[in-house]
Design a protein around this motif. Sequence first.
Motif, PDB file in Angstrom:
ATOM      1  N   ASN A  59      -3.195 -22.807 -31.535  1.00  0.00           N
ATOM      2  CA  ASN A  59      -3.217 -23.284 -30.145  1.00  0.00           C
ATOM      3  C   ASN A  59      -3.171 -24.806 -30.076  1.00  0.00           C
ATOM      4  O   ASN A  59      -2.526 -25.370 -29.186  1.00  0.00           O
ATOM      5  CB  ASN A  59      -4.439 -22.740 -29.400  1.00  0.00           C
ATOM      6  N   TYR A  60      -3.849 -25.471 -31.001  1.00  0.00           N
ATOM      7  CA  TYR A  60      -3.815 -26.932 -31.027  1.00  0.00           C
ATOM      8  C   TYR A  60      -2.380 -27.429 -31.237  1.00  0.00           C
ATOM      9  O   TYR A  60      -1.916 -28.329 -30.536  1.00  0.00           O
ATOM     10  CB  TYR A  60      -4.736 -27.486 -32.124  1.00  0.00           C
ATOM     11  N   ILE A  61      -1.677 -26.834 -32.183  1.00  0.00           N
ATOM     12  CA  ILE A  61      -0.293 -27.247 -32.452  1.00  0.00           C
ATOM     13  C   ILE A  61       0.589 -26.943 -31.241  1.00  0.00           C
ATOM     14  O   ILE A  61       1.368 -27.794 -30.800  1.00  0.00           O
ATOM     15  CB  ILE A  61       0.261 -26.561 -33.724  1.00  0.00           C
ATOM     16  N   ILE A  62       0.476 -25.749 -30.695  1.00  0.00           N
ATOM     17  CA  ILE A  62       1.295 -25.371 -29.530  1.00  0.00           C
ATOM     18  C   ILE A  62       1.059 -26.333 -28.368  1.00  0.00           C
ATOM     19  O   ILE A  62       2.005 -26.799 -27.729  1.00  0.00           O
ATOM     20  CB  ILE A  62       0.995 -23.914 -29.105  1.00  0.00           C
ATOM     21  N   SER A  75     -10.828 -17.511 -40.955  1.00  0.00           N
ATOM     22  CA  SER A  75     -11.250 -16.599 -39.891  1.00  0.00           C
ATOM     23  C   SER A  75     -10.187 -16.565 -38.796  1.00  0.00           C
ATOM     24  O   SER A  75      -9.366 -17.478 -38.680  1.00  0.00           O
ATOM     25  CB  SER A  75     -12.586 -17.050 -39.292  1.00  0.00           C
ATOM     26  N   GLN A  76     -10.229 -15.526 -38.001  1.00  0.00           N
ATOM     27  CA  GLN A  76      -9.306 -15.398 -36.874  1.00  0.00           C
ATOM     28  C   GLN A  76      -9.533 -16.534 -35.878  1.00  0.00           C
ATOM     29  O   GLN A  76      -8.589 -17.057 -35.289  1.00  0.00           O
ATOM     30  CB  GLN A  76      -9.484 -14.034 -36.185  1.00  0.00           C
ATOM     31  N   GLU A  77     -10.787 -16.943 -35.718  1.00  0.00           N
ATOM     32  CA  GLU A  77     -11.113 -18.030 -34.792  1.00  0.00           C
ATOM     33  C   GLU A  77     -10.436 -19.339 -35.216  1.00  0.00           C
ATOM     34  O   GLU A  77      -9.835 -20.029 -34.393  1.00  0.00           O
ATOM     35  CB  GLU A  77     -12.627 -18.231 -34.731  1.00  0.00           C
ATOM     36  N   LYS A  78     -10.502 -19.693 -36.509  1.00  0.00           N
ATOM     37  CA  LYS A  78      -9.842 -20.914 -37.001  1.00  0.00           C
ATOM     38  C   LYS A  78      -8.327 -20.796 -36.880  1.00  0.00           C
ATOM     39  O   LYS A  78      -7.648 -21.769 -36.560  1.00  0.00           O
ATOM     40  CB  LYS A  78     -10.230 -21.194 -38.455  1.00  0.00           C
ATOM     41  N   HIS A  79      -7.802 -19.601 -37.151  1.00  0.00           N
ATOM     42  CA  HIS A  79      -6.366 -19.350 -37.018  1.00  0.00           C
ATOM     43  C   HIS A  79      -5.917 -19.650 -35.587  1.00  0.00           C
ATOM     44  O   HIS A  79      -4.988 -20.420 -35.363  1.00  0.00           O
ATOM     45  CB  HIS A  79      -6.058 -17.893 -37.394  1.00  0.00           C
ATOM     46  N   GLU A  80      -6.581 -19.042 -34.624  1.00  0.00           N
ATOM     47  CA  GLU A  80      -6.203 -19.214 -33.217  1.00  0.00           C
ATOM     48  C   GLU A  80      -6.392 -20.655 -32.756  1.00  0.00           C
ATOM     49  O   GLU A  80      -5.553 -21.194 -32.030  1.00  0.00           O
ATOM     50  CB  GLU A  80      -7.014 -18.260 -32.338  1.00  0.00           C
ATOM     51  N   LYS A  81      -7.472 -21.282 -33.179  1.00  0.00           N
ATOM     52  CA  LYS A  81      -7.754 -22.663 -32.771  1.00  0.00           C
ATOM     53  C   LYS A  81      -6.662 -23.616 -33.261  1.00  0.00           C
ATOM     54  O   LYS A  81      -6.168 -24.450 -32.502  1.00  0.00           O
ATOM     55  CB  LYS A  81      -9.124 -23.091 -33.304  1.00  0.00           C
ATOM     56  N   PHE A  82      -6.263 -23.492 -34.528  1.00  0.00           N
ATOM     57  CA  PHE A  82      -5.249 -24.387 -35.079  1.00  0.00           C
ATOM     58  C   PHE A  82      -3.881 -24.123 -34.454  1.00  0.00           C
ATOM     59  O   PHE A  82      -3.177 -25.059 -34.062  1.00  0.00           O
ATOM     60  CB  PHE A  82      -5.180 -24.258 -36.604  1.00  0.00           C
TER      61      PHE A  82
END
Length: 186
Positions: free
Chosen positions: A157-160, A148-155
């Motif tokens: 952002n976590y790495i960044i 999902s887009q939500e999991k994409h953004e969460k991961f």
Amino acid sequence: MKKILLSLIILMSTLTFSITDYYNIKELKYDDNTYYLADSNAIDNTYIQEYLKKDDSFPNYKELISVSYIKDGENIKLNELVQTQIDFVDSLGILKFVNTTHTFEKNILLDEFLIESGTYEYDIYHYLKDNNGEIVLLQYSLREYVDSQEKHEKFINYIINNRDEMVAKFNKFVIHKLNVKNMENK
């Protein structure tokens, strides 16, 4: 050089579930977590052991620590070994970024971010070479299975937001002298 990396790649892709503890290390502690020996293999003068958290399993793990040992690596230059890793992953077309930090003759940190078929993977590699020419490669791998887009953004952002801290922390991760005796009897 390419033979050594090829050996590492073959070992990582052909790990079997017959586990030999070459290093006499059944579990590792890292970042307040315990990782248990989950697989191992050896080819030529290269040995690898992979560790997973208790609730993880192959092939869909979330976190992995890998310890590779290259015996008789005195003729191998770490920067060439690192470049071979970068070239290999880049050739797969899944490399999204790569960064080499703390570049010293006997100590190199590399981190990379890969995306393949919904699997997002962030890896940190720590290449170490001792005065006897032995090479130890430590790897920390963090995965997310994105649907999902939500999991994409969460991961992402976590790495960044945590990348610098994660690299600095892994740079301090220490494996005490590996028990080479087990490997010499192999």
